[in-house]
Write a protein that holds these residues in place. Sequence first.
Motif, PDB file in Angstrom:
ATOM      1  N   VAL A 180       0.835  -1.201   0.000  1.00  5.95           N
ATOM      2  CA  VAL A 180       0.000   0.000   0.000  1.00  5.95           C
ATOM      3  C   VAL A 180       0.870   1.253   0.000  1.00  5.95           C
ATOM      4  O   VAL A 180       0.608   2.216  -0.731  1.00  5.95           O
ATOM      5  CB  VAL A 180      -0.957  -0.007   1.215  1.00  5.95           C
ATOM      6  N   GLU A 181       1.934   1.253   0.810  1.00  7.42           N
ATOM      7  CA  GLU A 181       2.838   2.397   0.870  1.00  7.42           C
ATOM      8  C   GLU A 181       3.527   2.618  -0.475  1.00  7.42           C
ATOM      9  O   GLU A 181       3.635   3.755  -0.959  1.00  7.42           O
ATOM     10  CB  GLU A 181       3.887   2.161   1.951  1.00  7.42           C
ATOM     11  N   ALA A 182       3.982   1.552  -1.098  1.00  5.86           N
ATOM     12  CA  ALA A 182       4.701   1.676  -2.366  1.00  5.86           C
ATOM     13  C   ALA A 182       3.821   2.264  -3.460  1.00  5.86           C
ATOM     14  O   ALA A 182       4.269   3.124  -4.233  1.00  5.86           O
ATOM     15  CB  ALA A 182       5.230   0.308  -2.797  1.00  5.86           C
ATOM     16  N   LEU A 183       2.561   1.829  -3.528  1.00  6.95           N
ATOM     17  CA  LEU A 183       1.695   2.240  -4.631  1.00  6.95           C
ATOM     18  C   LEU A 183       0.933   3.532  -4.368  1.00  6.95           C
ATOM     19  O   LEU A 183       0.666   4.298  -5.292  1.00  6.95           O
ATOM     20  CB  LEU A 183       0.703   1.115  -4.949  1.00  6.95           C
ATOM     21  N   SER A 184       0.577   3.779  -3.114  1.00  7.63           N
ATOM     22  CA  SER A 184      -0.226   4.969  -2.825  1.00  7.63           C
ATOM     23  C   SER A 184       0.605   6.169  -2.398  1.00  7.63           C
ATOM     24  O   SER A 184       0.073   7.270  -2.256  1.00  7.63           O
ATOM     25  CB  SER A 184      -1.255   4.657  -1.722  1.00  7.63           C
ATOM     26  N   ASP A 185       1.883   5.976  -2.186  1.00  7.16           N
ATOM     27  CA  ASP A 185       2.753   7.064  -1.766  1.00  7.16           C
ATOM     28  C   ASP A 185       3.930   7.234  -2.725  1.00  7.16           C
ATOM     29  O   ASP A 185       4.023   8.224  -3.457  1.00  7.16           O
ATOM     30  CB  ASP A 185       3.253   6.819  -0.340  1.00  7.16           C
TER      31      ASP A 185
END
Length: 460
Positions: A180-185
Amino acid sequence: MLLVWMLPGVQAAEQPSEWTEAAVQFTSEGLTLNGTLLLPDTPGPHPAVVLVHGSNSVNREKYRGEAELFARAGIAALIYDKRKDGFASSRSGGRSYDLLAADAGAAVEALRTHPRLNPEHIGLWGISEGAWVASLTASRSDRADFLITVGASGVAPVRQQSWQLVNRLQGQGVSSPGVVEALSDRALRLAVSAGMFAEADYNPLPAFEGVKQPVLAIWGRQDRIEPPLESYRLLKQALEKKSESASYRFFDRAGHNLRSAPDGVQQTEEFPAGYADTMTSWVKHVTSGQASGPQTAGDVPQQGHLSKPGLHTIAWYQTAWAQLGTMLVLVVLFLGCWMAFLRRSRRLRREGAASRGTGPRFGTGGLAAGSGLLTVLGFTVYFGWLMSSGAKHVAPIVGDRPLVWLLLQLLAVITCGAAAVYAFSLRKGSGTGTRMCNGLLLGGVVLFAAWAAYWQLFSL
């Protein structure tokens, strides 16, 4: 110069008798735009509303359903084709809210010249990104009499997009914090740095702060595209600075586009009950001079998580140049080392050399180079596909992450593990090769480990 042509009698074959349709042309910033005016058959002069596009629409027919809601209630409605150059794709091209606002303003001016419309009661209706455009238009001129926003976001585009991606991933079963961090941030920071996200840090609040006209702001409680609770609070605070009449309405079981959506994800083509009457009765109330003070109707929505600030702040190592450059360097290094190990291995087999040769063998060194190459190339392809598709389809899911992502993580671990074993063999004096090949491989793996850690490929 503004040009307007009204061609009566342009009707669909099955058009209801409550209204007639006329073709409209108007110019804005040197471009001629075409539209359709739905004009009630009842005696005028009528109030009218200009419908402003969201980000993913261009053709006027996208909002025919909403236009018919107004026309059926005795309110004229204009739908028009959005300018295409740089605006056909969401978040890309030469997107300019200033230019889109000029188009909406020109549409208002066009309607003010129509003999069957009341020039003092021409308003704006904007959905999603169109709410920003319409608010910008209203804040710059009092020629628009009122403003209706649907699904308006109160946070910057990149922040809204990040919030949406988190919902989209979680909705598909992806709950791994690393993914989630990699794709949304981090993916969005890369897109902003590469210039792929126009108007990324646009602040919509100053425009709303400048709106003096009566405003009706509407949200679906199941909105998963923009943060409805945050947006409501931010827009309410902004609007109350100058607008003396602002109303807020929430519809249950409705999504971002105010279509029925019990889960907020799968939306039907149906409008929620009361949606049409809320808008049309409000317009009639306002245009009759009966505007009231601020009020909120419907249950205020809840948010499972807040949007993330600071995404427009990009460190040097998060830039497109740094990230793409790193991946290119890794591909060249790993490919070169892998080919060197492969050639040496074939040569030794042909010569029948002993197991303790004098050059690099394929073994763990070749495995590190090959798996590293596959990781970088696989990540590039998969990551690019996810971003271009908006991460709408990430299945199959294994545990809490996509299967492809899990395979990339496995390859990353194999790369670092094989390199560690190879480095240990060098210390023991076995499997020694040329200093250049060994140095390039191990240096590349160190760079690879830092890159993979940044993209959360080692996260559990």
